[in-house]
Design a protein around this motif. Structure first.
Motif, PDB file in Angstrom:
ATOM      1  N   ASP A 116       0.835  -1.190   0.000  1.00 12.45           N
ATOM      2  CA  ASP A 116       0.000   0.000   0.000  1.00 12.45           C
ATOM      3  C   ASP A 116       0.872   1.242   0.000  1.00 12.45           C
ATOM      4  OD1 ASP A 116      -1.810   1.979   0.338  1.00 12.45           O
ATOM      5  OD2 ASP A 116      -2.502   1.339   2.319  1.00 12.45           O
ATOM      6  N   CYS A 117       0.781   1.979  -1.052  1.00  9.35           N
ATOM      7  CA  CYS A 117       1.591   3.196  -1.153  1.00  9.35           C
ATOM      8  C   CYS A 117       0.778   4.433  -0.837  1.00  9.35           C
ATOM      9  CB  CYS A 117       2.200   3.314  -2.538  1.00  9.35           C
ATOM     10  SG  CYS A 117       3.487   2.107  -2.837  1.00  9.35           S
ATOM     11  N   THR A 118      -0.362   4.251  -0.227  1.00  9.20           N
ATOM     12  CA  THR A 118      -1.168   5.418   0.111  1.00  9.20           C
ATOM     13  C   THR A 118      -0.367   6.360   0.998  1.00  9.20           C
ATOM     14  OG1 THR A 118      -3.156   4.083   0.038  1.00  9.20           O
ATOM     15  CG2 THR A 118      -3.292   6.192   1.183  1.00  9.20           C
ATOM     16  N   PRO A 119      -0.332   7.612   0.638  1.00  7.75           N
ATOM     17  CA  PRO A 119       0.443   8.534   1.459  1.00  7.75           C
ATOM     18  C   PRO A 119      -0.213   8.801   2.805  1.00  7.75           C
ATOM     19  CG  PRO A 119      -0.702   9.725  -0.273  1.00  7.75           C
ATOM     20  CD  PRO A 119      -0.921   8.261  -0.534  1.00  7.75           C
ATOM     21  N   THR A 154     -13.118  20.170  11.149  1.00  9.02           N
ATOM     22  CA  THR A 154     -14.063  19.700  10.150  1.00  9.02           C
ATOM     23  C   THR A 154     -13.380  18.657   9.286  1.00  9.02           C
ATOM     24  OG1 THR A 154     -15.167  21.825  10.142  1.00  9.02           O
ATOM     25  CG2 THR A 154     -15.571  20.379   8.280  1.00  9.02           C
ATOM     26  N   LEU A 155     -13.911  17.486   9.362  1.00  2.11           N
ATOM     27  CA  LEU A 155     -13.337  16.435   8.542  1.00  2.11           C
ATOM     28  C   LEU A 155     -13.981  16.374   7.176  1.00  2.11           C
ATOM     29  CD1 LEU A 155     -12.928  13.579  11.122  1.00  2.11           C
ATOM     30  CD2 LEU A 155     -11.189  15.084  10.188  1.00  2.11           C
TER      31      LEU A 155
ATOM     32  N   HIS B 682       1.346  18.120   0.252  1.00  2.00           N
ATOM     33  CA  HIS B 682       0.272  17.154   0.447  1.00  2.00           C
ATOM     34  C   HIS B 682      -0.502  16.962  -0.851  1.00  2.00           C
ATOM     35  CE1 HIS B 682      -3.783  15.806   1.683  1.00  2.00           C
ATOM     36  NE2 HIS B 682      -3.136  15.143   2.623  1.00  2.00           N
ATOM     37  N   ALA B 683      -0.777  18.058  -1.487  1.00  2.00           N
ATOM     38  CA  ALA B 683      -1.510  17.974  -2.756  1.00  2.00           C
ATOM     39  C   ALA B 683      -0.666  17.278  -3.818  1.00  2.00           C
ATOM     40  CB  ALA B 683      -1.893  19.380  -3.205  1.00  2.00           C
ATOM     41  N   LYS B 711     -12.263   4.357   5.373  1.00  2.00           N
ATOM     42  CA  LYS B 711     -11.559   4.798   6.576  1.00  2.00           C
ATOM     43  C   LYS B 711     -11.370   6.302   6.632  1.00  2.00           C
ATOM     44  CE  LYS B 711      -7.567   3.484   9.376  1.00  2.00           C
ATOM     45  NZ  LYS B 711      -8.354   2.809  10.403  1.00  2.00           N
ATOM     46  N   TYR B 712     -11.023   6.859   5.498  1.00  2.00           N
ATOM     47  CA  TYR B 712     -10.671   8.278   5.490  1.00  2.00           C
ATOM     48  C   TYR B 712     -11.689   9.154   4.764  1.00  2.00           C
ATOM     49  CZ  TYR B 712      -6.184   6.124   6.604  1.00  2.00           C
ATOM     50  OH  TYR B 712      -5.193   5.375   7.173  1.00  2.00           O
ATOM     51  N   GLY B 713     -12.646   8.500   4.142  1.00  2.00           N
ATOM     52  CA  GLY B 713     -13.615   9.273   3.383  1.00  2.00           C
ATOM     53  C   GLY B 713     -13.046   9.821   2.098  1.00  2.00           C
ATOM     54  N   ASP B 714     -11.925   9.295   1.680  1.00  2.00           N
ATOM     55  CA  ASP B 714     -11.265   9.766   0.471  1.00  2.00           C
ATOM     56  C   ASP B 714     -10.442   8.613  -0.084  1.00  2.00           C
ATOM     57  OD1 ASP B 714     -10.045  12.829  -0.632  1.00  2.00           O
ATOM     58  OD2 ASP B 714      -9.171  10.923  -1.275  1.00  2.00           O
ATOM     59  N   LYS B 715     -10.633   8.352  -1.347  1.00  2.00           N
ATOM     60  CA  LYS B 715      -9.979   7.156  -1.878  1.00  2.00           C
ATOM     61  C   LYS B 715      -8.458   7.298  -1.933  1.00  2.00           C
ATOM     62  CE  LYS B 715      -9.831   8.043  -6.864  1.00  2.00           C
ATOM     63  NZ  LYS B 715     -10.160   7.506  -8.191  1.00  2.00           N
ATOM     64  N   LEU B 716      -7.971   8.510  -1.911  1.00  4.45           N
ATOM     65  CA  LEU B 716      -6.522   8.700  -1.985  1.00  4.45           C
ATOM     66  C   LEU B 716      -5.862   8.708  -0.615  1.00  4.45           C
ATOM     67  CD1 LEU B 716      -6.169  11.340  -4.836  1.00  4.45           C
ATOM     68  CD2 LEU B 716      -6.023   8.858  -4.964  1.00  4.45           C
ATOM     69  N   GLY B 717      -6.651   8.499   0.405  1.00  2.00           N
ATOM     70  CA  GLY B 717      -6.053   8.414   1.728  1.00  2.00           C
ATOM     71  C   GLY B 717      -6.371   9.624   2.582  1.00  2.00           C
ATOM     72  N   PRO B 718      -5.668   9.745   3.662  1.00  2.00           N
ATOM     73  CA  PRO B 718      -5.955  10.817   4.617  1.00  2.00           C
ATOM     74  C   PRO B 718      -5.893  12.198   3.966  1.00  2.00           C
ATOM     75  CG  PRO B 718      -4.409   9.247   5.564  1.00  2.00           C
ATOM     76  CD  PRO B 718      -4.556   8.891   4.124  1.00  2.00           C
ATOM     77  N   THR B 719      -6.899  12.957   4.222  1.00  2.00           N
ATOM     78  CA  THR B 719      -6.883  14.338   3.752  1.00  2.00           C
ATOM     79  C   THR B 719      -6.099  15.183   4.742  1.00  2.00           C
ATOM     80  OG1 THR B 719      -8.884  14.883   4.969  1.00  2.00           O
ATOM     81  CG2 THR B 719      -9.152  14.020   2.725  1.00  2.00           C
ATOM     82  N   ILE B 720      -5.822  16.370   4.327  1.00  2.00           N
ATOM     83  CA  ILE B 720      -5.059  17.226   5.235  1.00  2.00           C
ATOM     84  C   ILE B 720      -5.911  17.591   6.447  1.00  2.00           C
ATOM     85  CG2 ILE B 720      -5.605  19.577   4.413  1.00  2.00           C
ATOM     86  CD1 ILE B 720      -2.422  19.866   4.264  1.00  2.00           C
ATOM     87  N   GLU B 721      -7.211  17.645   6.246  1.00  2.00           N
ATOM     88  CA  GLU B 721      -8.086  17.920   7.391  1.00  2.00           C
ATOM     89  C   GLU B 721      -8.052  16.754   8.382  1.00  2.00           C
ATOM     90  OE1 GLU B 721      -8.976  18.300   4.217  1.00  2.00           O
ATOM     91  OE2 GLU B 721      -8.962  20.494   4.140  1.00  2.00           O
ATOM     92  N   TRP B 722      -8.012  15.584   7.832  1.00  2.00           N
ATOM     93  CA  TRP B 722      -7.931  14.398   8.690  1.00  2.00           C
ATOM     94  C   TRP B 722      -6.657  14.433   9.520  1.00  2.00           C
ATOM     95  CZ3 TRP B 722     -10.520   9.724   9.731  1.00  2.00           C
ATOM     96  CH2 TRP B 722      -9.748   8.706  10.296  1.00  2.00           C
ATOM     97  N   LEU B 723      -5.593  14.747   8.849  1.00  2.00           N
ATOM     98  CA  LEU B 723      -4.314  14.777   9.552  1.00  2.00           C
ATOM     99  C   LEU B 723      -4.296  15.852  10.631  1.00  2.00           C
ATOM    100  CD1 LEU B 723      -2.014  14.382   6.417  1.00  2.00           C
ATOM    101  CD2 LEU B 723      -2.514  12.631   8.131  1.00  2.00           C
ATOM    102  N   ARG B 724      -4.813  16.996  10.284  1.00  2.00           N
ATOM    103  CA  ARG B 724      -4.817  18.086  11.266  1.00  2.00           C
ATOM    104  C   ARG B 724      -5.753  17.769  12.434  1.00  2.00           C
ATOM    105  NH1 ARG B 724      -1.080  21.663  12.084  1.00  2.00           N
ATOM    106  NH2 ARG B 724      -2.560  23.319  12.585  1.00  2.00           N
TER     107      ARG B 724
END
Lengths: 157, 747
Positions: A116-119, A154-155, B682-683, B711-724
């Motif tokens: 998994d290469c997801t960042p 806000t997520l 991040h982008a 898990k993250y609500g985004d197929k590309l993984g954690p968003t920056i909002e998630w991380l913050r």
């Protein structure tokens, strides 16, 4: 006081915890629709028979183990150890005393996918205890976590 | 019961083992190194010991004493441990696991340096996922490029190991296993001391037609080659060194022959059958080119392997799942100039096949406090101690699990104390862990330090303890190797080994209190515009000089060792490691062709390192595809981890991700805030993931997308909002944006 916690496993699930009555309720974002809260105070996981949450409010860090809320003092820390089948999370105060603890298993939590290469994916994404521990021990991060929670994270993207 | 019906009992095994050990000692004495060294070192550590073992079933009244050799091994084990109160060390050292040692050094000028060999092997392992070895020395068979000239390693187009042969006429090979291996050979060309050892195993059916030497008359033999090892040391320098070569072949015959299951070929064509045999051949000293060296002799040492292989039957699945991370070996010279080799294991189960004679499973467990003197049914006195590490040993000779409590006093007087199972039970019954499986408890306690596991960028692979680490001397500074052993730091420091994107990370943790990370080092390579090469990223320091080396001989100048040179370098290197009967082949780029220079890079903070290419990162090494894990495995037993060479596309993806780090300084210089940089990277990072999505298998990609969406609500993984929302700082986001992930691939 109602605090909203994001499920650590499912983005679509929010936990609504009433700190006064110590009651939990899980709700689906899709059900909430526009009523979904804009403020997320923290995260939670249901790990078998134990529910663990971590949230920040008004600059303070809290841990929920089932329905028990523990407020961490500034120098309290959360420690996590043990194998995935018997992870032990302990809230330890300055004197080294354990003020709260929980044992949980991560067996049912889907972990890393191979190759998994997801960042930005971290171990703590799959271990709520580890997340809480990391937050508790990083002053800057703790500050961000509790401050953001106070003003509302806000997520929604 | 054996495969051919031969009975092997505990008693005859024991007598056999004793004999073999004795033989080994004799052999070691011939080359004047190994065993003698261990004895010397044991004494120098003022080790006292008493060794007793009891079985878990409580048969302690007949408590078995370890043999003298067992005790010696444990003595060596003790020598390497420095334990203090509260120690949580999970380092266990088996000095006998020492096949990767060498003592030959010659510099590029061909001169033997001071007659003082300084062989040194650095290695680190992280379970079965990834491993690499850094051999900081000249000729050593662990380096493909430095294999004796008649040996070749062959790879197919996918960089898969095809064969390891000494001479092509003596080997047969198939894609998934090789049926022959290196045999003895000496360095006849230069006369420089040359010592090396290598072990190979053959699996995946392991059918070796005719066994080791495929002679016409014996070609009907079908043997499972259990292992083939060589230990060679040939040369004499003014008579100072006596060369030896030992070849050990362990083979299991399935032909049903009358040879009791083991086929042990000798150079003269004889068969050892079921007995231990020793063969010595004088290879004619005059064969040395200069004729000025001492007598060289080859010792072919064939050990009889009892045909009953309990360790082949049913233990692999279990042990393979809980493999104790084999952290690696460390070889260094004592102040007496003798070799000292250590093997490091992390918490877990270390299965040690001791030269094929027996398999011992060490379950490295927790440290228990003193458990009382008790009534010792064995009159042998044992030493009171405060701390002990329970080591569960499965003795395959008897089939009985035993427990030994390896204890150490804090007065630097390590000892082994063994307790009866009743004593242990008594202790456990009164302990907080009463009723719990001590091993489970041990594992639970194995990672007690949240500081270890809280590293967001590291995956903890082991907790080891280094008795003395002299950071002031730079020991431990090099994340690519193991810390050395110094004298200024007190015992009790822990060394935590993690992996960050495939690179080693070491933490030194003060053992006197709650673990605190002292130090962390990872290898990140970033483009260096000034010098036009990739250099290790080193926070807070700048590259002040780059020294360029060219030519066939690539000198590795190491500040802690004498000058060394690569010898007979070839573009790629590799080492082959047998771990729990898995054959793992790990590539590294050990040297470059003449056309490519090497560099020595110095930093403003005094740090320096050598490289033989423009920053050969691990990814680079893997991508260059020296070779990959061969996939060797025992049939139906332990699947060998499949390390695969990186496809070029994935490599580009990795390079692109890592290149993001190179943008940061410019962005800062441009006045961008950390938040701006983090958001930008991040982008970019997410965009790269999308751009290179086809580096991942489509089915897996869909699985990943689905996981991320859930898990993250985004197929590309954690968003920056998630991380913050999780409290991540902007700097942490910047750092993680430059991490390619995909640890399974060795990054």
């Amino acid at each position: 006081m109602i605090v909203w916690l994001q499920s650590n496993e499912k983005y679509g699930i929010l936990g609504e915890f009433d700190a006064a009555s110590r009651t939990w309720k899980e709700v689906d974002r899709s059900v909430l629709g526009n009523a979904a809260p804009s403020t997320i105070h923290g995260f939670f996981s249901c790990l078998g028979c134990v529910r663990i949450g971590v949230y920040g409010l008004e600059g303070n860090l809290f841990v929920i183990i089932d329905d028990e809320v523990t407020e961490l003092a500034a120098d309290d820390m959360i420690e996590v150890n043990g194998p995935t089948t018997a992870r032990v999370m302990r809230v330890v105060n300055r004197a080294g005393m354990v003020v709260a603890s929980a044992t949980y298993s991560l067996e049912t939590i889907p972990g890393w996918l191979p190759n998994d290469c997801t960042p930005f994916v971290e171990d703590e994404d799959f271990d709520i205890g580890l997340l809480a521990s990391n937050i508790s021990k990083n002053t800057k991060r703790r500050s961000i976590f509790t401050a953001k929670a106070e003003s509302g994270s806000t997520l929604d993207t | 019961m054996t495969l051919d019906g031969h009975e092997s009992t505990a008693s005859n095994w024991r007598s056999y083992s004793k004999e073999v050990y004795s033989r080994t000692t004799d052999l070691a004495g011939l080359d004047g190194t190994a065993t003698h060294t261990r004895e010397e070192d044991s004494q120098s550590h003022t080790t006292t010991q008493s060794a007793r073992s009891v079985d878990l079933a409580g048969n302690s009244s007949t408590a078995r004493r370890f043999s003298q050799e067992d005790a010696r091994r444990r003595s060596n084990l003790n020598d390497q441990r420095h334990v203090t109160d509260g120690e949580l060390a999970r380092q266990i050292v088996f000095s006998e696991w020492r096949e990767e040692t060498f003592d030959a050094v010659s510099d590029e000028s061909g001169a033997f340096e001071d007659g003082d060999p300084t062989g040194y092997v650095w290695a680190r392992y992280s379970g079965s996922l990834h491993a690499e070895r850094h051999v900081k020395n000249s000729t050593n068979t662990l380096q493909v490029g430095a294999l004796p000239r008649s040996e070749t390693i062959t790879f197919d187009e996918s960089h898969k190991l095809v064969a390891v042969t000494e001479q092509s006429t003596r080997s047969t090979a198939a894609p998934d296993y090789f049926t022959n291996a290196v045999t003895r050979r000496r360095d006849e060309s230069s006369g420089f001391s040359h010592s090396s050892s290598t072990r190979f195993s053959v699996g995946d059916g392991g059918i070796a037609l005719g066994g080791y030497y495929n002679t016409t008359s014996e070609s009907k033999y079908l043997c499972d080659i259990v292992s083939v090892s060589i230990d060679k040391s040939s040369s004499g320098y003014g008579g100072a060194y006596e060369g030896t070569t030992r070849t050990t072949v362990h083979a299991l015959d399935r032909s049903g022959s009358t040879d009791k299951g083991v086929y042990l070929p000798l150079t003269d064509g004889a068969k050892a059958g079921v007995k231990t045999s020793f063969h010595e051949t004088d290879l004619d000293a005059s064969a040395n080119t200069q004729g000025e060296y001492g007598t060289n002799s080859d010792y072919a040492y064939y050990e009889w392997v009892p045909p009953d292989f309990p360790w082949l039957e049913g233990t692999w699945e279990k042990t393979s799942e809980t493999l104790c991370p084999h952290l690696g070996n460390e070889t260094h010279r004592t102040d007496k100039g003798r070799k000292d080799t250590r093997t490091f294991y992390g918490p877990g189960v270390a299965t040690v096949k001791n030269s094929g004679r027996r398999l011992e499973t060490y379950t490295i467990a927790a440290t228990y406090p003193h458990i009382g003197s008790g009534v010792d049914p064995d009159p042998q006195p044992y030493v009171y101690s405060e701390q002990g590490t329970i080591v569960r040993v499965t003795d395959y000779a008897t089939g009985q699990p035993t427990i030994a409590v390896n204890t150490h006093t804090v007065s630097n007087n390590p000892s082994i104390t063994e307790y009866t199972s009743q004593e242990i039970a008594t202790y456990l019954a009164g302990s907080p862990t009463a009723g719990l499986d001590p091993i489970a408890v041990a594992f639970s306690a194995a990672l007690p330090a949240p500081a270890f596991v809280s590293q967001p960028t590291a995956t903890l692979v082991a907790v080891a303890m280094s008795g003395t680490i002299d950071k002031a001397k730079g020991e431990g500074e090099d994340g690519g190797g193991w810390v050395g052993v110094g004298s200024t730091r007190p015992p009790g420091d822990y060394m935590v080994v993690g992996m960050v994107d495939g690179y080693g990370v070491q933490y030194l943790v003060d053992g006197s209190g709650p673990p605190v990370i002292y130090y962390r080092e990872g290898f990140y390579y970033v483009p260096n515009a000034q010098y036009g090469i990739l250099t290790r990223y080193r926070p807070g320091a700048t590259v002040v000089s780059v020294e360029k080396y060219e030519g066939m001989w690539k000198r590795w100048d190491d500040s802690r060792h004498k000058s060394m040179a690569m010898r007979n370098a070839s573009p790629y290197g590799a080492f082959i490691e047998e771990l729990n009967c898995q054959v793992l082949v790990f590539p590294f780029r050990i040297a470059l062709p003449d056309s490519e220079p090497s560099y020595r890079i110095r930093y403003s903070d005094g740090y320096e390192y050598s490289t033989m290419s423009p920053g050969p990162s691990q990814a680079d090494l893997m991508a260059q595809g020296a070779l990959v894990a061969s996939g060797l495995r025992w049939p139906g037993r332990v699947p060998t981890p499949a390390l695969k060479a990186l496809p070029a596309l994935r490599q580009r993806y990795v390079d692109a991700v890592r290149a993001l780090a190179g943008k940061v300084p410019g962005m800062r210089k441009a006045g961008m805030s950390s938040e701006q940089i983090a958001r930008s990277l991040h982008a970019e990072r997410r965009a790269l993931g999308e751009l290179y999505k086809n580096v991942t298998d489509p089915a897996l990609l869909e699985q990943i997308y689905q996981r991320n969406l859930t898990k993250y609500g985004d197929k590309l993984g954690p968003t920056i909002e998630w991380l913050r929302a999780r409290g991540k700082t902007w700097e942490e986001i910047i750092e993680s944006a430059c991490r390619p992930g995909g640890a399974d691939l060795g990054f």
